[in-house]
Design a protein around this motif. Structure first.
Motif, PDB file in Angstrom:
ATOM      1  N   ARG A 271     -16.257  46.160 -15.695  1.00  0.00           N
ATOM      2  CA  ARG A 271     -15.571  47.223 -16.444  1.00  0.00           C
ATOM      3  C   ARG A 271     -14.966  48.287 -15.524  1.00  0.00           C
ATOM      4  O   ARG A 271     -14.732  49.424 -15.922  1.00  0.00           O
ATOM      5  N   GLY A 272     -14.738  47.908 -14.250  1.00  0.00           N
ATOM      6  CA  GLY A 272     -14.067  48.817 -13.320  1.00  0.00           C
ATOM      7  C   GLY A 272     -12.566  48.883 -13.613  1.00  0.00           C
ATOM      8  O   GLY A 272     -12.046  48.106 -14.419  1.00  0.00           O
ATOM      9  N   THR A 273     -11.894  49.804 -12.929  1.00  0.00           N
ATOM     10  CA  THR A 273     -10.476  50.057 -13.210  1.00  0.00           C
ATOM     11  C   THR A 273      -9.603  49.811 -11.981  1.00  0.00           C
ATOM     12  O   THR A 273      -9.861  50.375 -10.915  1.00  0.00           O
ATOM     13  N   MET A 274      -8.610  48.966 -12.151  1.00  0.00           N
ATOM     14  CA  MET A 274      -7.628  48.730 -11.099  1.00  0.00           C
ATOM     15  C   MET A 274      -6.402  49.586 -11.393  1.00  0.00           C
ATOM     16  O   MET A 274      -5.724  49.393 -12.395  1.00  0.00           O
ATOM     17  N   VAL A 275      -6.136  50.548 -10.494  1.00  0.00           N
ATOM     18  CA  VAL A 275      -4.937  51.377 -10.621  1.00  0.00           C
ATOM     19  C   VAL A 275      -3.936  50.874  -9.581  1.00  0.00           C
ATOM     20  O   VAL A 275      -4.008  51.213  -8.410  1.00  0.00           O
ATOM     21  N   LEU A 276      -3.045  50.023 -10.030  1.00  0.00           N
ATOM     22  CA  LEU A 276      -2.022  49.475  -9.132  1.00  0.00           C
ATOM     23  C   LEU A 276      -0.822  50.401  -9.221  1.00  0.00           C
ATOM     24  O   LEU A 276      -0.187  50.505 -10.263  1.00  0.00           O
ATOM     25  N   PHE A 277      -0.537  51.136  -8.124  1.00  0.00           N
ATOM     26  CA  PHE A 277       0.539  52.125  -8.267  1.00  0.00           C
ATOM     27  C   PHE A 277       1.637  51.977  -7.229  1.00  0.00           C
ATOM     28  O   PHE A 277       2.506  52.854  -7.118  1.00  0.00           O
ATOM     29  N   GLY A 278       1.651  50.865  -6.475  1.00  0.00           N
ATOM     30  CA  GLY A 278       2.737  50.703  -5.513  1.00  0.00           C
ATOM     31  C   GLY A 278       2.815  49.293  -4.981  1.00  0.00           C
ATOM     32  O   GLY A 278       1.981  48.436  -5.313  1.00  0.00           O
ATOM     33  N   ASN A 279       3.840  49.064  -4.173  1.00  0.00           N
ATOM     34  CA  ASN A 279       4.141  47.708  -3.663  1.00  0.00           C
ATOM     35  C   ASN A 279       4.484  47.724  -2.174  1.00  0.00           C
ATOM     36  O   ASN A 279       5.437  47.082  -1.766  1.00  0.00           O
ATOM     37  N   ALA A 280       3.749  48.463  -1.348  1.00  0.00           N
ATOM     38  CA  ALA A 280       4.167  48.575   0.060  1.00  0.00           C
ATOM     39  C   ALA A 280       4.270  47.205   0.734  1.00  0.00           C
ATOM     40  O   ALA A 280       5.093  47.012   1.629  1.00  0.00           O
ATOM     41  N   SER A 281       3.458  46.213   0.300  1.00  0.00           N
ATOM     42  CA  SER A 281       3.534  44.873   0.913  1.00  0.00           C
ATOM     43  C   SER A 281       4.352  43.910   0.050  1.00  0.00           C
ATOM     44  O   SER A 281       4.398  42.718   0.336  1.00  0.00           O
TER      45      SER A 281
ATOM     46  N   ASN B 282      -2.506  36.248 -15.632  1.00  0.00           N
ATOM     47  CA  ASN B 282      -2.879  36.007 -17.023  1.00  0.00           C
ATOM     48  C   ASN B 282      -3.886  37.092 -17.415  1.00  0.00           C
ATOM     49  O   ASN B 282      -4.889  37.277 -16.709  1.00  0.00           O
ATOM     50  N   PRO B 283      -3.675  37.816 -18.516  1.00  0.00           N
ATOM     51  CA  PRO B 283      -4.619  38.882 -18.899  1.00  0.00           C
ATOM     52  C   PRO B 283      -6.063  38.400 -18.998  1.00  0.00           C
ATOM     53  O   PRO B 283      -6.995  39.190 -18.793  1.00  0.00           O
ATOM     54  N   ALA B 284      -6.278  37.093 -19.280  1.00  0.00           N
ATOM     55  CA  ALA B 284      -7.653  36.577 -19.395  1.00  0.00           C
ATOM     56  C   ALA B 284      -8.415  36.734 -18.077  1.00  0.00           C
ATOM     57  O   ALA B 284      -9.656  36.764 -18.067  1.00  0.00           O
ATOM     58  N   LEU B 285      -7.672  36.825 -16.969  1.00  0.00           N
ATOM     59  CA  LEU B 285      -8.322  37.010 -15.669  1.00  0.00           C
ATOM     60  C   LEU B 285      -9.156  38.296 -15.648  1.00  0.00           C
ATOM     61  O   LEU B 285     -10.215  38.360 -15.018  1.00  0.00           O
ATOM     62  N   LEU B 286      -8.687  39.312 -16.355  1.00  0.00           N
ATOM     63  CA  LEU B 286      -9.415  40.590 -16.395  1.00  0.00           C
ATOM     64  C   LEU B 286     -10.775  40.408 -17.071  1.00  0.00           C
ATOM     65  O   LEU B 286     -11.756  41.035 -16.676  1.00  0.00           O
ATOM     66  N   MET B 287     -10.823  39.545 -18.065  1.00  0.00           N
ATOM     67  CA  MET B 287     -12.095  39.224 -18.718  1.00  0.00           C
ATOM     68  C   MET B 287     -13.002  38.490 -17.726  1.00  0.00           C
ATOM     69  O   MET B 287     -14.156  38.866 -17.511  1.00  0.00           O
ATOM     70  N   GLN B 288     -12.428  37.451 -17.102  1.00  0.00           N
ATOM     71  CA  GLN B 288     -13.253  36.631 -16.189  1.00  0.00           C
ATOM     72  C   GLN B 288     -13.822  37.447 -15.039  1.00  0.00           C
ATOM     73  O   GLN B 288     -14.929  37.195 -14.571  1.00  0.00           O
ATOM     74  N   LYS B 289     -13.070  38.440 -14.573  1.00  0.00           N
ATOM     75  CA  LYS B 289     -13.514  39.225 -13.408  1.00  0.00           C
ATOM     76  C   LYS B 289     -14.449  40.366 -13.807  1.00  0.00           C
ATOM     77  O   LYS B 289     -14.859  41.163 -12.962  1.00  0.00           O
ATOM     78  N   GLY B 290     -14.750  40.506 -15.106  1.00  0.00           N
ATOM     79  CA  GLY B 290     -15.723  41.530 -15.509  1.00  0.00           C
ATOM     80  C   GLY B 290     -15.188  42.534 -16.508  1.00  0.00           C
ATOM     81  O   GLY B 290     -15.496  43.722 -16.391  1.00  0.00           O
ATOM     82  N   SER B 291     -14.393  42.082 -17.466  1.00  0.00           N
ATOM     83  CA  SER B 291     -13.820  43.004 -18.483  1.00  0.00           C
ATOM     84  C   SER B 291     -13.184  44.224 -17.819  1.00  0.00           C
ATOM     85  O   SER B 291     -13.494  45.379 -18.139  1.00  0.00           O
ATOM     86  N   LEU B 292     -12.310  43.946 -16.860  1.00  0.00           N
ATOM     87  CA  LEU B 292     -11.712  45.020 -16.065  1.00  0.00           C
ATOM     88  C   LEU B 292     -10.586  45.721 -16.826  1.00  0.00           C
ATOM     89  O   LEU B 292      -9.987  45.158 -17.743  1.00  0.00           O
ATOM     90  N   PHE B 293     -10.293  46.945 -16.389  1.00  0.00           N
ATOM     91  CA  PHE B 293      -9.123  47.673 -16.877  1.00  0.00           C
ATOM     92  C   PHE B 293      -8.049  47.614 -15.795  1.00  0.00           C
ATOM     93  O   PHE B 293      -8.357  47.774 -14.616  1.00  0.00           O
ATOM     94  N   LEU B 294      -6.824  47.370 -16.247  1.00  0.00           N
ATOM     95  CA  LEU B 294      -5.703  47.342 -15.293  1.00  0.00           C
ATOM     96  C   LEU B 294      -4.627  48.288 -15.801  1.00  0.00           C
ATOM     97  O   LEU B 294      -4.246  48.228 -16.970  1.00  0.00           O
ATOM     98  N   THR B 295      -4.163  49.161 -14.917  1.00  0.00           N
ATOM     99  CA  THR B 295      -3.035  50.011 -15.282  1.00  0.00           C
ATOM    100  C   THR B 295      -2.030  50.037 -14.145  1.00  0.00           C
ATOM    101  O   THR B 295      -2.400  49.898 -12.979  1.00  0.00           O
ATOM    102  N   ARG B 296      -0.761  50.186 -14.509  1.00  0.00           N
ATOM    103  CA  ARG B 296       0.301  50.216 -13.492  1.00  0.00           C
ATOM    104  C   ARG B 296       1.115  51.500 -13.729  1.00  0.00           C
ATOM    105  O   ARG B 296       2.167  51.484 -14.367  1.00  0.00           O
ATOM    106  N   PRO B 297       0.565  52.636 -13.265  1.00  0.00           N
ATOM    107  CA  PRO B 297       1.194  53.914 -13.574  1.00  0.00           C
ATOM    108  C   PRO B 297       2.333  54.294 -12.628  1.00  0.00           C
ATOM    109  O   PRO B 297       2.396  53.819 -11.491  1.00  0.00           O
TER     110      PRO B 297
END
Ligand code: NDP
Length: 322
Positions: free
Chosen positions: A229-239, A246-261
């Motif tokens: 249930r941790g949160t991935m804040v993806l906010f850039g693309n330097a690389s 697939n959104p189901a990956l977030l479930m498999q990895k632990g019901s994670l939250f993903l945001t792209r602000p």
């Protein structure tokens, strides 16, 4: 007036130092004489075409300077005022046409240079640590590119809130810079497995939140460095931009939250812009946070600034002086 323009997308060589017409302010607009422009990674995306921009375009979003002329119905500012802003296209220039709604007054105790240097990355740090994920003293945080412009500010803001901060960097020199910004544990993601190291450092649990501005090389593995249930804040693309998932990956990895602000949705409301800027300027004036100026270059050398930023040769803020 002189400005840095692009007429086509490409590498830093498409930036040209041209004479362009100085605009006249319309309703709600003002002309600002630029003292300092901030260089941000997003400027390279506009240049390369990764983010759309209409051509020809004067690059740059962030600057500070003096109000020279105001148009009809401008009520917040008058000629002579010291102002700054994080998001007005056309800022790599001697003068910029600025909607008054997007600018803030710079307090007398703060230099225009620091105001310019702090706006985009500082407000991003504020938004990401206060609103996207509310960091607190219980938080364990992983910040990628922790010696970068955004990274150093994020590290300082997380430490202000009492969090434990793990930061990735590519070199020993950058490790020292990240430590000075408050990073507790350094991970050399170019030669260590940052997922394994992060798990080790958190006794196998994983971090509560990842601030990822690097993107392609770090995003997918990063999902394994988060706690359930941790949160991935993806906010850039330097690389580069990460591959779609697939959104189901977030479930498999632990019901994670993903945001792209992106910052601009966190300051679209003027009240929010003012509240965040008031905090940021107060922290700078009181010395609670510091901005590392990597280097200052003449406006005409904007192409060199882009080249340095994209080749990982900077650690902190790049500024252009018209
Ligand atoms: P930085 O000063 O962080 O520079 C980028 C850093 O990323 C480099 O110094 C380098 O650090 C690291 N990096 C890792 N891999 C690469 C690579 N392949 N090529 C280049 N750099 C790499 O830049 P900024 O602080 O200006 O911006 C960082 C990112 O944050 C950008 O993607 C930007 O778009 C994003 N951003 C997003 C905002 C938003 O609102 N969403 C607002 C502000 C910034 P090292 O050498 O240690 O690996």
């Amino acid at each position: 007036m002189q400005a840095i323009r692009i007429t086509e997308h490409g590498g830093p060589e498409v930036l040209t130092y041209d004479a362009v017409e100085k605009a006249t302010p319309g309703t709600g607009e003002m002309v600002v004489r630029i003292d300092t422009c901030g260089v941000n990674y997003i400027d390279t995306y506009h240049r390369s075409g990764l983010y759309p921009v209409e051509l020809p375009a004067v690059l740059g979003l962030e600057a500070a300077g003096i109000v020279e002329e105001i148009g009809p119905e401008v009520t917040l500012f008058k000629p002579g005022d010291r102002v700054a802003y994080p998001n007005v296209p056309g800022s790599y220039a001697e003068y910029c046409l600025v909607p008054e709604s997007k600018a803030v007054l710079v307090p007398a105790e703060l230099s225009l240079e620091l105001a310019a240097a702090s706006m985009l990355q500082g407000l991003t740090g504020h938004a990401l640590t206060h609103s996207t994920y509310a960091v607190d003293e219980q938080s364990q945080v992983l910040i990628h590119a922790a010696a970068g412009g955004a990274g150093q500010l994020l590290a300082q803001l997380c430490k202000m809130k009492g969090a434990r901060v793990i930061g990735t960097v590519s070199t020993e020199e950058k490790a020292e810079i990240a430590k000075a910004a408050g990073v507790d544990d350094i991970v050399f993601y170019t030669r260590e497995d940052f997922v394994d190291r992060t798990r080790e450092l958190t006794d196998g649990r994983g971090v509560d939140v990842i601030y990822d501005s690097v993107g392609k090389t770090t995003f997918l593995p990063g999902l394994d460095a988060l706690r359930p249930r941790g949160t991935m804040v993806l906010f850039g693309n330097a690389s580069g931009a990460p591959e779609p998932i697939n959104p189901a990956l977030l479930m498999q990895k632990g019901s994670l939250f993903l945001t792209r602000p992106i910052l601009f949705h966190y300051i679209a409301d003027r009240k929010e812009l003012e509240q965040r800027t008031t905090d940021l300027f107060r922290w700078l004036i009181d010395g609670d946070i510091e901005i590392t100026i990597d280097r200052r270059l003449p406006l005409a050398e904007a192409a060199q600034a882009h080249q340095l930023l994209e080749s990982r040769q900077t650690a902190g803020k790049l500024l252009l002086k018209p």
